[in-house]
Design an enzyme around this catalytic site. Structure first.
Site: not given
Length: 241
Positions: A106-108
């Site tokens: 999952l991106d930040m």
């Protein structure tokens, strides 16, 4: 393999959640269990660390010491083992031992469910592009997508790395969409929404295959139950057929 390394197959199946040893005996007698691709027999002893055990063609995580966590990743945490910029990582949110890794990313800025495990076989099964395990997101977007934008999301939108596959898209509230995708491409949902003119303001992954947990607070984790691990394996196996 020395005798000390071998375990009765019934014991392994019982430990991994297939029921009592009597039930596991019945599975073996019915020819539904294989060891390294060969149909198992009653009383068979196997090395759980070195043999691949499968039931109905779906691999069983039989090796000792495997752990499977479900983590609710908060925003601002990166999905890497370490970060050169000093940002918090998902590994800081789960036990340090045994060492685990994330299944997918999952991106930040994205929140929500992430599987953390040391089970490489399961991780490969779930994350392999050909299996397409469903992932569900709640997306708060700019504006209110109209019928045309929703239709595009459902049918697939052009992206720089190729069109997105058809997705399941529902309207939860004005400006809030529930989107189910079967691809694992980087920042896919964000890019899809931006492509139809409604950039994402907040994105939360709420389901991975059969796994969901609306009661798990952000930043917290819990071990997956044996039945959940098996359900995830079955879902990934069916998606790849």
């Amino acid at each position: 393999m020395t005798p000390g390394e071998a375990e009765r197959l019934q014991k392994i199946l019982a430990r991994t959640g297939f029921g009592s040893r009597r039930v596991c005996d019945d599975l073996i007698a019915a020819g539904r269990v294989t060891v390294d691709g060969e149909i198992a027999v009653l009383g068979q002893r196997v090395d759980p660390a070195g043999s691949q055990v499968a039931v109905d063609g779906v691999a069983v995580g039989a090796a000792p010491g495997l752990v499977h966590y479900l983590l609710n990743k908060p925003a601002g945490v990166v999905t890497t083992a370490a970060d050169p910029e000093g940002r918090p990582t998902v590994l800081s949110l789960v036990p340090a031992e045994p060492r685990v890794f994330s299944v997918g990313r999952l991106d930040m800025a994205t929140e929500g469910l992430l599987i953390m495990t040391n089970d490489g076989e399961l991780a490969q099964l779930v994350s392999h592009p050909s299996h397409g395990v469903a992932k569900e997101y709640l997306a708060e977007v700019q504006g209110t997508p109209g019928p045309g934008a929703l239709r595009s999301l459902r049918l697939g939108v052009p992206l720089e790395d190729g069109p997105s596959a058809p997705a399941t898209v529902g309207v939860v509230a004005p400006g809030v969409l529930r989107i189910v995708v079967h691809e694992g491409r980087n920042r896919l949902v964000r890019r899809m929404c931006e492509a139809v003119g409604h950039p994402v303001l907040r994105l939360v992954r709420t389901r991975i295959g059969p796994l969901s947990d609306s009661g798990l607070p952000p930043g917290h984790w819990r071990p997956l139950e044996v039945a959940e691990v098996r359900a995830l394996s079955v879902a990934a196996h069916k998606a790849g057929e």
